[in-house]
Design a protein around this motif. Structure first.
Motif, PDB file in Angstrom:
ATOM      1  N   ALA A   1       0.815  -1.217   0.000  1.00  0.00           N
ATOM      2  CA  ALA A   1       0.000   0.000   0.000  1.00  0.00           C
ATOM      3  C   ALA A   1       0.847   1.265   0.000  1.00  0.00           C
ATOM      4  O   ALA A   1       0.441   2.275  -0.567  1.00  0.00           O
TER       5      ALA A   1
ATOM      6  N   SER B   1      -4.327  -8.973   2.388  1.00  0.00           N
ATOM      7  CA  SER B   1      -5.120  -8.224   1.416  1.00  0.00           C
ATOM      8  C   SER B   1      -6.142  -7.319   2.086  1.00  0.00           C
ATOM      9  O   SER B   1      -6.360  -6.202   1.631  1.00  0.00           O
TER      10      SER B   1
ATOM     11  N   ARG C   1      -4.262  -4.371   3.425  1.00  0.00           N
ATOM     12  CA  ARG C   1      -3.857  -3.467   2.360  1.00  0.00           C
ATOM     13  C   ARG C   1      -5.026  -2.588   1.938  1.00  0.00           C
ATOM     14  O   ARG C   1      -4.872  -1.389   1.718  1.00  0.00           O
ATOM     15  N   ASP C   2      -6.224  -3.166   1.855  1.00  0.00           N
ATOM     16  CA  ASP C   2      -7.389  -2.362   1.508  1.00  0.00           C
ATOM     17  C   ASP C   2      -7.650  -1.298   2.559  1.00  0.00           C
ATOM     18  O   ASP C   2      -8.060  -0.181   2.231  1.00  0.00           O
TER      19      ASP C   2
ATOM     20  N   ARG D   1      -5.264   1.519   1.936  1.00  0.00           N
ATOM     21  CA  ARG D   1      -5.580   2.296   0.748  1.00  0.00           C
ATOM     22  C   ARG D   1      -6.769   3.200   0.971  1.00  0.00           C
ATOM     23  O   ARG D   1      -6.942   4.195   0.298  1.00  0.00           O
ATOM     24  N   ALA D   2      -7.634   2.839   1.948  1.00  0.00           N
ATOM     25  CA  ALA D   2      -8.817   3.661   2.182  1.00  0.00           C
ATOM     26  C   ALA D   2      -8.519   4.889   3.033  1.00  0.00           C
ATOM     27  O   ALA D   2      -9.346   5.771   3.145  1.00  0.00           O
TER      28      ALA D   2
ATOM     29  N   SER E   1     -14.668   2.102   7.593  1.00  0.00           N
ATOM     30  CA  SER E   1     -15.229   2.723   6.395  1.00  0.00           C
ATOM     31  C   SER E   1     -16.175   3.839   6.785  1.00  0.00           C
ATOM     32  O   SER E   1     -16.266   4.858   6.113  1.00  0.00           O
TER      33      SER E   1
END
Lengths: 327, 281, 292
Positions: free
Chosen positions: A111, A193, A196-197, A200-201, A318
């Motif tokens: 990332a 994974s 990493r998301d 990235r957010a 999120s």
């Protein structure tokens, strides 16, 4: 409008009959998709119900002793699942201890550090790691990983720290350590994974703010990004745990399937999933089957709770980024 | 400070300079010499020669896309973060080139602080936001940190509003308060220069006013460079103004630099005059 | 206080060095993570290839110690069980996703998302128990059908999730345009929305198939395995992963060799499916100009 009156009566009737048919089509369609949706819920409830119902005999007979006694003796009709519960927990914890730092490292590398041309290929490799079937991990684990890596490591651990009950010999090939290490490889892609998301957010403004204050790259990542995305990262780890708990075939092939209760990691062991895999098709009488299903019930409950907690945590990250974007 | 709409009356209260900036009566803090900024092969900023005077507020104005923010970011090497960006020419801080070999970027960014367009507090408490910088630099004792945090929050004119809720999250503050928090956070590392990239563009007029007043207080101790697309703000707040424009080849260049009153009442370049009188822009 | 902040150059050097060290460690971690994958694939190819020949795909297994023989029954069995799984899971999955995408914030819509997550989290061996109770017990014997059923449960959440994500990506304007022309909902979904999302749905299907084809645990007491060729779905049947498992834990060396060869077949299948899925995603992204 004039066009309406241009439709003569029969045509108008035909049109409305057709539209009613269309509406019927739609009603049928809506019914169909609602049924499909409901079937998913029915499935969830059915699984829980079936596990609960089909383990009744065993639950009634043993009660809480089922999870506290270690005596698993089908011949004597006595069933205590403690060795399997412990085995599952031990192997999963070993897996987490190794997979979390490495998975986080991979996520940070992908990332924050990797140049663009490197990201896609490595991302694909991580996906492939997750796609390799469990039985192939088991095959490789049994014939390659254990002799080439795990056994030598176990022997050194035994040599250096053999006085500890944790590393007592004799050293076997198949062992809890082997299962834990293999599980670590298998849950690594999950942790990497999702983490990493999460990275990235995180909005770029956070990176800019900390770098502008004179932080080094690592300080930015560790002191700002990780706290920011912490609940998501925790969710990733917990999802990894969930996977480790349920992993069956690979573990069965490398753990030795032994009711051994010693504390040593170098000894063979047994997990909940493995005992079901090994004995279910040979369980000959009702209570035996019930006991095995009860183990399945426990496994189901554990993974259910774990996945719920993980989803909640990831959902929180999120939500936070959305509210900040609005502020 | 007047808040009238007309530039002239505002400047009448504000101005004192009769000489141009080129013979500055304050020492030079930062100098840009033949500075060009490239993103791979695209030249975003061309041959800028700029002088930032110490303890003064310098505004960089110009239409959008003319490279103001890019130029600002060369002063604390934040452009380095963009892949493929490189710089030709020099930026000199107190006689030291910032882009030389062996220069510690981390140190540059401590000496030249930055406040961004949208407030970007960390999701930590107000206290921890401000204390973040000092902690990086080894300040750990509770007492010293508390002193540092209070000092910075006072300097950012935020102390009275937050002193009772230092341990609440920085996100509970209003937009204007968050921006002042970010200013306090930047001040806590004791920079010499403060770069402000359109700091008020996300704020309401009242909050904007507070920040502009704050800038006047800050300039006593810090050198301030502000990028703004709001001409009135530049006229109100700055001592010197740099006017930038985009050339035909899409590179931004500095077309005029002078004391603010001169830029806004008697600019030398016609393009500057067109821009500040609103004829275009 | 100011002197404390004018930090020593030693501290500065320490901060810089630790940053470089930690960042290098993350690179090393990544390299370390790649090692097992490469190791496994290379080893499977190396060890499995020698045992592969045309006979391997067309012959039935021979008893231990007897040379020759193949895995034709397992290949057929995998095709049949995964096929049954697709036939059950694909329509239900797509329909459920259609519901979830159009009722995203209703109670039932949220319940579906929750339910899908729950199903996805159930260990496959527990699914096997459920399928056993559902199909094997009433039938009173193991069967390909029960194997197909358990695979459909495993595939269902994958299909639902990917289809739902793809449906959400279809611009609302497309759907509105169709509805405004007087088309009913079902035609809009079937003729307009689904076709726009088809390659995403296909991707989900490929990934679900890849997952199902590799499952061994639930097959242990559903399809159960079968040393002979069988196409009757009411009877036990062999599958690739189950065959690998049985051969691997047996004490015969030649069976071990066959396990590696079968593993090679399986892993090639999985690689092809995953690669195709990725390529479809990339092709679509390029076509729609979407940055990924």
């Amino acid at each position: 409008m004039a066009s309406d009156s241009r439709l003569n009566a029969p045509a108008r009737l035909a049109a409305s009959r057709l539209s009613r048919a269309w509406q019927h089509g739609d009603r049928f369609y809506k019914l169909l998709i609602t049924l499909a949706a409901l079937s998913v819920l029915v499935l969830v409830v059915a699984i829980g119900y079936e596990l609960w119902h089909s383990s009744a005999l065993s639950r009634e007979k043993f009660g809480l002793n089922f999870i506290t006694t270690a005596d698993w003796d089908p011949v004597a009709e006595s069933f205590g699942a403690l060795p399997f519960i412990l085995g599952t927990l031990i192997t999963s914890i070993i897996a987490l201890i190794i997979a979390i730092p490495i998975g986080l490292g991979v996520a940070i590398f992908l990332a924050e550090l990797a140049p663009n041309w490197l990201r896609q290929p490595i991302g694909f490799v991580v996906e492939l790691l997750a796609a390799v079937p469990s039985v192939i991990y088991g095959l490789w684990g049994l014939f390659v990983f254990i002799p080439t890596f795990v056994k030598p490591v176990a022997q050194s651990l035994n040599g250096a720290l053999g006085f500890l009950p944790l590393f007592q010999g004799p050293v076997f090939g198949p062992s809890r350590l082997a299962a834990g290490l293999l599980l670590a490889i298998m849950i690594l892609p999950t942790i990497a994974s999702i983490s990493r998301d999460v990275f990235r957010a995180i909005p770029n403004t956070q990176r800019e703010a900390s770098l502008a204050l004179g932080a080094t790259r690592w300080e930015m990542i560790w002191q700002v990004l990780v706290p920011y995305g912490l609940s998501g990262l925790l969710g990733a780890m917990i999802l990894g745990l969930g996977r480790a708990l349920g992993e069956t075939v690979a573990v069965t092939m490398v753990i030795g399937n032994n009711l051994d209760l010693s504390a040593s990691l170098l000894h063979p062991g047994y997990t909940m999933a493995s005992i079901i895999a090994n004995e279910f098709s040979e369980a000959t009488y009702e209570l035996y089957i019930n006991a095995l299903i009860e183990i399945g019930l426990i496994l189901f409950a554990m993974t259910l709770i774990i996945n719920l907690i993980a989803r909640l945590l990831i959902w929180r990250v999120s939500r936070r980024t959305v509210t900040e974007a609005r502020a | 400070m007047g808040h009238n709409v007309t530039l002239g009356s505002t400047l009448a209260i504000n101005s004192q300079a009769t000489e141009t900036s080129t013979t500055a009566n304050s020492p030079i803090k930062i100098q840009a010499e033949n500075l060009s900024v490239y993103y791979r092969s695209f030249r975003a900023v061309a041959d800028v020669k700029l002088v930032i005077n110490a303890q003064m507020i310098t505004a960089i104005i110009g239409p959008s896309g003319c490279g103001k923010s890019t130029l600002l970011r060369t002063l604390n090497r934040m452009n380095d973060l963009v892949a493929g960006s490189h710089v030709a020419g020099e930026v000199i801080l107190d006689g030291q080139p910032l882009y030389g070999p062996g220069i510690d970027v981390v140190d540059v960014r401590r000496r030249v602080g930055m406040v961004f367009q949208r407030p970007n507090p960390f999701p930590k408490s107000i206290f921890d936001n401000v204390a973040y910088g000092p902690r990086l630099y080894g300040l750990h004792s509770k007492h010293e940190l508390q002193e540092a945090v209070e000092k910075s929050l006072r300097a950012a004119a935020l102390w009275d509003e937050v002193k009772d809720k230092l341990h609440q999250s920085g996100m509970v503050l209003s937009g204007g308060q968050q921006q002042r928090l970010c200013i306090a956070r930047a001040l806590a590392v004791e920079p010499e220069v403060l770069l402000m990239d359109e700091p008020c563009s996300a704020l309401d007029p009242v909050a904007t006013l507070k920040i502009e007043e704050l800038m006047q207080q800050l300039k006593v101790d810090y050198t301030i460079v502000i990028v703004t697309h709001n001409m009135q703000q530049a006229a109100r707040v700055s001592d010197f103004t740099a006017m930038m424009m985009m050339r035909l080849d899409r590179a931004g260049e500095l077309i005029e630099f002078d004391a603010t009153p001169i830029i806004f009442t008697n600019p030398k370049d016609k393009r500057t005059e067109d821009y500040v009188t609103g004829r275009f822009g | 206080m100011t002197t404390a902040l004018r930090s020593s150059s030693m501290r500065k050097r320490w901060r810089k060095t630790s940053s470089v060290v930690m960042l290098t460690l993350t690179g090393l971690a990544t390299a370390l993570a790649i090692v097992p994958l490469v190791w496994i694939i290379v080893y499977v190819f190396q060890t499995g290839l020698p045992a592969l020949n045309a006979d391997f795909f067309t012959h039935l297994p021979t008893p231990a110690g007897v040379p020759g023989g193949g895995i034709a029954n397992a290949i057929a069995g995998s095709l049949i069980t995964v096929g049954i799984g697709v036939v059950i899971a694909a329509p239900i999955g797509v329909l459920t996703a259609l519901y979830a995408a159009s009722h995203a914030n209703t109670p039932l819509g949220l319940a579906i998302r929750f339910g899908t997550d729950v199903i996805a989290g159930v260990p496959s061996i527990v699914m096997g128990i459920f399928a056993y109770a559902l199909v094997v017990l009433p039938q009173k014997h193991f069967s390909a059908l029960s194997g197909g059923v358990v695979l459909s449960f495993i595939m269902l959440p994958i299909i639902i999730r990917t289809t739902e994500e793809m449906l959400k990506l279809v611009p609302g304007t497309l759907r509105e345009g169709s509805l405004a022309l007087g088309a009913p909902e079902w035609k809009t979904s079937w003729r307009v929305v689904l076709p726009a999302a088809w390659n995403g749905v296909l991707t989900g299907l490929l990934l679900a198939i890849s997952r199902a084809a590799g499952e061994a645990a639930p097959m242990l007491f559903t399809s159960f395995g079968n040393p002979f060729m069988n196409t009757d779905i009411t009877q036990p049947i062999a599958t690739l992963p189950h065959t690998i498992f049985v051969y691997a834990i047996a004490p015969y060396d030649d069976w071990h060799a066959k396990a590696w060869a079968t593993a090679l077949v399986l892993i090639v299948l999985v690689l092809v499916l995953n690669l195709t899925a990725r390529l479809i995603v990339a092709w679509r992204a390029r076509k729609m100009g979407v940055a990924r």
